[in-house]
Design an enzyme around this catalytic site. Structure first.
Site, PDB file in Angstrom:
ATOM      1  N   ASP A  29       3.409   9.455  -0.878  1.00 54.19           N
ATOM      2  CA  ASP A  29       2.228   8.692  -0.473  1.00 54.19           C
ATOM      3  C   ASP A  29       2.025   7.565  -1.473  1.00 54.19           C
ATOM      4  O   ASP A  29       2.203   7.783  -2.678  1.00 54.19           O
ATOM      5  CB  ASP A  29       0.995   9.605  -0.486  1.00 54.19           C
ATOM      6  CG  ASP A  29       0.047   9.319   0.667  1.00 54.19           C
ATOM      7  OD1 ASP A  29      -0.040   8.154   1.078  1.00 54.19           O
ATOM      8  OD2 ASP A  29      -0.611  10.260   1.138  1.00 54.19           O
TER       9      ASP A  29
ATOM     10  N   HIS B 274       0.818  -1.221   0.000  1.00 56.86           N
ATOM     11  CA  HIS B 274       0.000   0.000   0.000  1.00 56.86           C
ATOM     12  C   HIS B 274       0.848   1.267   0.000  1.00 56.86           C
ATOM     13  O   HIS B 274       0.333   2.348  -0.235  1.00 56.86           O
ATOM     14  CB  HIS B 274      -0.934  -0.012   1.215  1.00 56.86           C
ATOM     15  CG  HIS B 274      -2.001  -1.067   1.096  1.00 56.86           C
ATOM     16  ND1 HIS B 274      -3.277  -0.782   0.667  1.00 56.86           N
ATOM     17  CD2 HIS B 274      -1.974  -2.408   1.295  1.00 56.86           C
ATOM     18  CE1 HIS B 274      -3.983  -1.906   0.635  1.00 56.86           C
ATOM     19  NE2 HIS B 274      -3.217  -2.901   1.014  1.00 56.86           N
TER      20      HIS B 274
HETATM   21  C1  GDG Z   1      -2.195   3.882   3.293  1.00 55.61           C
HETATM   22  C2  GDG Z   1      -1.177   4.536   2.344  1.00 55.61           C
HETATM   23  C3  GDG Z   1      -2.865   4.435   0.511  1.00 55.61           C
HETATM   24  C4  GDG Z   1      -8.447  10.204   7.619  1.00 55.61           C
HETATM   25  N1  GDG Z   1      -8.758  10.997   8.651  1.00 55.61           N
HETATM   26  C5  GDG Z   1      -9.966  10.597   9.093  1.00 55.61           C
HETATM   27  C6  GDG Z   1     -10.386   9.535   8.291  1.00 55.61           C
HETATM   28  N2  GDG Z   1      -9.442   9.316   7.397  1.00 55.61           N
HETATM   29  C7  GDG Z   1      -9.532   8.320   6.321  1.00 55.61           C
HETATM   30  C8  GDG Z   1      -9.596   9.001   4.976  1.00 55.61           C
HETATM   31  C9  GDG Z   1      -9.075   7.895   4.064  1.00 55.61           C
HETATM   32  C10 GDG Z   1      -8.098   7.150   4.958  1.00 55.61           C
HETATM   33  O1  GDG Z   1      -8.388   7.488   6.311  1.00 55.61           O
HETATM   34  C11 GDG Z   1      -6.662   7.589   4.716  1.00 55.61           C
HETATM   35  O2  GDG Z   1      -6.222   6.999   3.557  1.00 55.61           O
HETATM   36  P1  GDG Z   1      -4.969   7.555   2.765  1.00 55.61           P
HETATM   37  O3  GDG Z   1      -4.907   6.832   1.486  1.00 55.61           O
HETATM   38  O4  GDG Z   1      -5.124   9.013   2.560  1.00 55.61           O
HETATM   39  O5  GDG Z   1      -3.677   7.329   3.680  1.00 55.61           O
HETATM   40  P2  GDG Z   1      -3.057   6.195   4.685  1.00 55.61           P
HETATM   41  O6  GDG Z   1      -3.839   6.072   5.927  1.00 55.61           O
HETATM   42  O7  GDG Z   1      -1.642   6.631   4.873  1.00 55.61           O
HETATM   43  O8  GDG Z   1      -3.132   4.798   3.895  1.00 55.61           O
HETATM   44  C12 GDG Z   1      -1.897   5.340   1.284  1.00 55.61           C
HETATM   45  C13 GDG Z   1      -3.771   3.666   1.465  1.00 55.61           C
HETATM   46  O9  GDG Z   1      -3.008   2.981   2.459  1.00 55.61           O
HETATM   47  C14 GDG Z   1      -4.636   2.642   0.728  1.00 55.61           C
HETATM   48  O10 GDG Z   1      -3.868   1.779  -0.043  1.00 55.61           O
HETATM   49  O11 GDG Z   1      -3.656   5.256  -0.330  1.00 55.61           O
HETATM   50  O12 GDG Z   1      -0.962   5.913   0.386  1.00 55.61           O
HETATM   51  O13 GDG Z   1      -0.275   5.366   3.078  1.00 55.61           O
HETATM   52  O14 GDG Z   1     -10.086   7.017   3.683  1.00 55.61           O
HETATM   53  O15 GDG Z   1     -10.896   9.407   4.726  1.00 55.61           O
HETATM   54  N3  GDG Z   1     -11.576   8.904   8.471  1.00 55.61           N
HETATM   55  C15 GDG Z   1     -12.343   9.341   9.490  1.00 55.61           C
HETATM   56  N4  GDG Z   1     -11.983  10.377  10.307  1.00 55.61           N
HETATM   57  C16 GDG Z   1     -10.813  11.023  10.153  1.00 55.61           C
HETATM   58  O16 GDG Z   1     -10.512  11.961  10.909  1.00 55.61           O
HETATM   59  N5  GDG Z   1     -13.511   8.743   9.713  1.00 55.61           N
END
Ligand code: GDG
Length: 492
Positions: free
Chosen positions: A358, A158
């Site tokens: 990322d 990921h």
């Molecule tokens: C890893 C990789 C890759 C965030 N703050 C809140 C919240 N979130 C949710 C977002 C989104 C998820 O968490 C974060 O996903 P990301 O993709 O932006 O980043 P990582 O957590 O670092 O994830 C990344 C991912 O895996 C999938 O393969 O894209 O690059 O690092 O869905 O909405 N959700 C809630 N409250 C928050 O305050 N409910």
């Protein structure tokens, strides 16, 4: 059709997958339509005796078996905090300066993977397809192979793959490469990641690209391909509790939603907003940056450092520009309920997603999915997020270039409706097409095809494809002086 075996560090609660969001939805959906098993750590930390446990706790939800094991505190410290979070996470995000290469952690990391393999092995059937997730579990397939497992095993990473020279800095890089070579299929987020891994395997592990595009290394052949993670567009937008508010006239909001992680570029984002306010006095009192930054991995010291830095920065920016009736940065160090995110995204004029690195970044996709098509907001996106390979119609910026980001904020706030709609139409189209279900389906189809026929159509020239992807992102970047105009390719 055989069962699907999912293996990940943590096992998601599939009965609550919709609230968890992201890939938990797709994986739970796959397990609903097909018999399966989900195996991983149960999140509990027990005493040393748990290191001997190779019989998992078993429970059932519909036709899915959930099998979990505890970790001892010594395992948690070595495998999870020490190696996964203090070596692999920073190095794969190109932060060698933060990595802590301490002896003993890799051995613990291997030992947990070995114990997981020993616990999973008796649960496997000959026609199962095994799909392992993420950097915590790179050696798992090799440990299963040592126990005689012949099933197709796929791995999805990921997070990004760093350039070869950075990968080579990991003292155990060859053991990791040997671990990767035990998989039949290695799935990565982007073509650029595929290029980086193949580059490394050729130069650092003496791998060879075969005629069919697969890689031969450590006496095994594996396919490496990109499968960009997507979101469940309808599920995400549809979960809001009430009618979403559209944007109110008056104060324009710029929204950021990122786990409080040093990879997410939060200090640079705050500085860019400060630069924007310094350069555009007429916007003071008319725009706010709302940054939701839920805490993660607080036991790791680099996370405490970034938290302190952000608190100091937001305080000083608010002190410098704020008025009694206007605070420029709303910094919230808490998690927001998932269903309110749609509302927050939709009522924000600009989505500011500027990680330093990322794997993909799902927030960028969620921001676009939540927009009102008749009056969409504008996404500013880091060129170093995996999402930039797909979302080239966002305002693509270099997150290290504070002036460029400040200019992009102004461009986004002033973008005419017609242009915003053009950007939105092209972005939402790609996000709907390559959603989370397509990601899951295409990975599993590829893995099962490899299992049946031993072949898979992967790009014959992965390094060329990676170079082209990099060039296309550079072409799409916002030019600091000319707003949204694209940089013309050099005529020569
Ligand atoms: C890893 C990789 C890759 C965030 N703050 C809140 C919240 N979130 C949710 C977002 C989104 C998820 O968490 C974060 O996903 P990301 O993709 O932006 O980043 P990582 O957590 O670092 O994830 C990344 C991912 O895996 C999938 O393969 O894209 O690059 O690092 O869905 O909405 N959700 C809630 N409250 C928050 O305050 N409910």
């Amino acid at each position: 059709m055989g069962r699907i075996i999912l293996v990940s560090n943590r096992v998601a609660d599939i009965s609550k997958a919709a609230q968890a969001g992201g890939m938990a939805v797709a994986l739970a959906d796959t397990l609903r339509s097909r018999e399966g098993l989900w195996f991983g750590w149960n999140g509990r930390i027990s005493d040393r005796r748990s290191e001997q446990i190779t019989t998992p706790d078993i429970s059932h939800i519909n036709n899915t078996t959930i099998a979990t094991l505890p970790l001892s505190s010594r395992e948690h410290e070595g495998y999870y905090t020490g190696y996964s979070n203090n070596v692999l996470w920073p190095v794969f995000h190109a932060r060698l300066d933060i990595a802590q290469f301490e002896s003993g952690h890799f051995e613990r990391y291997l030992a947990v993977n070995r114990r997981f393999a020993q616990a999973l092995h008796p649960l496997l059937k000959p026609d199962d397809t095994i799909w392992v997730h993420d950097y915590h579990l790179i050696p798992l397939a090799l440990e299963l192979r040592k126990l005689g497992v012949k099933n197709p095993i796929g791995f999805f990473l990921h997070i990004p793959v760093p350039p070869a020279q950075i990968f080579l800095a990991i003292p155990e890089h060859r053991e990791l490469a040997r671990g990767l070579a035990a998989y039949d299929l290695v799935g990565l987020q982007t073509k650029i990641d595929v290029g980086n891994l193949i580059d490394y395997l050729q130069d650092g592990a003496f791998g060879q690209i075969l005629k069919d595009g697969r890689i031969r290394a450590f006496d095994r052949e594996m396919a490496i391909a990109s499968f960009p993670v997507g979101i469940d567009v309808e599920g995400f937008v549809g979960q809001r509790a009430r009618q979403t508010r559209d944007r109110s006239p008056g104060i324009a909001r710029i929204i950021g939603v990122d786990r409080l992680d040093y990879t997410k570029g939060l200090p640079q984002k705050f500085r860019a907003f400060s630069r924007f306010l310094a350069q555009n006095a007429d916007y003071r009192g008319k725009v706010v940056l709302s940054q939701i930054a839920p805490p993660t991995r607080e036991s790791v010291s680099a996370y405490a450092d970034i938290r302190n830095e952000l608190e100091t920065l937001s305080g000083s920016i608010n002190g410098r520009f704020g008025e009694l009736d206007w605070v420029p940065i709303h910094y919230i160090h808490r998690s927001a309920p998932r269903r309110t995110l749609v509302d927050i995204y939709r009522s924000s004029r600009v989505g500011l997603v500027t990680p330093l690195r990322d794997g993909m970044n799902l927030v960028a996709k969620e921001y676009i999915a939540a927009q009102n098509p008749h009056d969409p907001g504008v996404l500013i996106l880091s060129r170093f997020a995996g999402a930039a390979e797909q979302l080239k119609d966002a305002l693509i910026v270099n997150p290290y270039d504070i002036d460029e980001m400040a200019t992009a904020i102004k461009t986004a706030l002033e973008m005419p409706l017609e242009e915003r709609q053009e950007h939105y139409d092209s972005l939402i189209d790609g996000i709907k097409r390559q959603d989370t279900f397509m990601w899951c389906r295409s990975f599993l189809q590829a893995l099962e095809r490899l299992g049946r026929r031993g072949t898979l159509a992967v790009p014959r020239q992965p390094l060329e494809a990676a170079r082209k992807a990099l060039q296309e992102i550079e072409l799409a970047r916002v030019h600091p002086r000319v707003g949204t105009n694209r940089i013309a390719p050099d005529p020569i």
